[in-house]
Design a protein around this motif. Sequence first.
Motif, PDB file in Angstrom:
ATOM      1  N   LEU A  74       0.830  -1.206   0.000  1.00 33.78           N
ATOM      2  CA  LEU A  74       0.000   0.000   0.000  1.00 33.78           C
ATOM      3  C   LEU A  74       0.865   1.257   0.000  1.00 33.78           C
ATOM      4  O   LEU A  74       0.603   2.202  -0.752  1.00 33.78           O
ATOM      5  CB  LEU A  74      -0.939   0.007   1.202  1.00 33.78           C
ATOM      6  CG  LEU A  74      -2.173  -0.895   1.121  1.00 33.78           C
ATOM      7  CD1 LEU A  74      -2.895  -0.933   2.457  1.00 33.78           C
ATOM      8  CD2 LEU A  74      -3.118  -0.437   0.022  1.00 33.78           C
ATOM      9  N   SER A  78       1.207   3.416  -3.270  1.00 33.53           N
ATOM     10  CA  SER A  78       0.734   4.798  -3.229  1.00 33.53           C
ATOM     11  C   SER A  78       1.762   5.741  -3.834  1.00 33.53           C
ATOM     12  O   SER A  78       1.429   6.607  -4.659  1.00 33.53           O
ATOM     13  CB  SER A  78       0.441   5.202  -1.787  1.00 33.53           C
ATOM     14  OG  SER A  78       0.139   6.578  -1.700  1.00 33.53           O
ATOM     15  N   LEU A 194      -4.801   5.156  -1.774  1.00 33.32           N
ATOM     16  CA  LEU A 194      -3.976   4.054  -1.273  1.00 33.32           C
ATOM     17  C   LEU A 194      -3.179   4.495  -0.043  1.00 33.32           C
ATOM     18  O   LEU A 194      -3.036   3.744   0.927  1.00 33.32           O
ATOM     19  CB  LEU A 194      -3.015   3.571  -2.366  1.00 33.32           C
ATOM     20  CG  LEU A 194      -3.616   2.835  -3.565  1.00 33.32           C
ATOM     21  CD1 LEU A 194      -2.523   2.468  -4.561  1.00 33.32           C
ATOM     22  CD2 LEU A 194      -4.368   1.594  -3.128  1.00 33.32           C
TER      23      LEU A 194
END
Length: 203
Positions: A74, A78, A194
């Motif tokens: 994540l 991101s 995210l």
Amino acid sequence: MIYYLQGLTMGLAYVAPIGLQNLFVINTALTQKRNRVFLTALIVIFFDVTLALACFFGVGAIMKQSKLLEMAVLLIGSIIVIMIGISLIRAKDTMDSSTDVNIPIFKVISTACVVTWFNPQAIIDGSMMLGAFKATLPMGQDLSFILGVASASCLWFMGISAVISLFSAKITDSVLRVINIVCGVVIVIYGGKLGLNFLNILF
């Protein structure tokens, strides 16, 4: 339905920016007869969707087994997604008519395969983006989301093939610039989402 639409939006933002696949389809639409144009689009769609499925179910399934890996993907996802979006906003692509598209159909298939599956950056970006989103979806919504992503691939490649075949004289560098800016903004927003999911798990 909301997760299908989310997948559709994410898929369109990811597939629309001008790259090797798009340039090949665009150049085909500008120079070939309509039956070859749509056949080429279908071939590109096949490889694009299979890559999306591999990225989504492969990395996403592994992430579900490890909270630490989920957080890492994540966070990294991101950052990568936001960087992709920023690079698209700053990019200045041009129409490239130099690509040879007057080739046998087996060559079209092999070329579509190479620009999709043998592109390490596409595999890494796709895994980070789709794999990370899989980890954020509620249970049972995986299929709706990935169907939206697959639909986006079909809509985009068939759509640009049809539009460019009909209005090839009106497609300019400025139009491609607008596509990149819009898609870049959408991808940055998704990258931010995210990042928020990472922070929610962390805190």
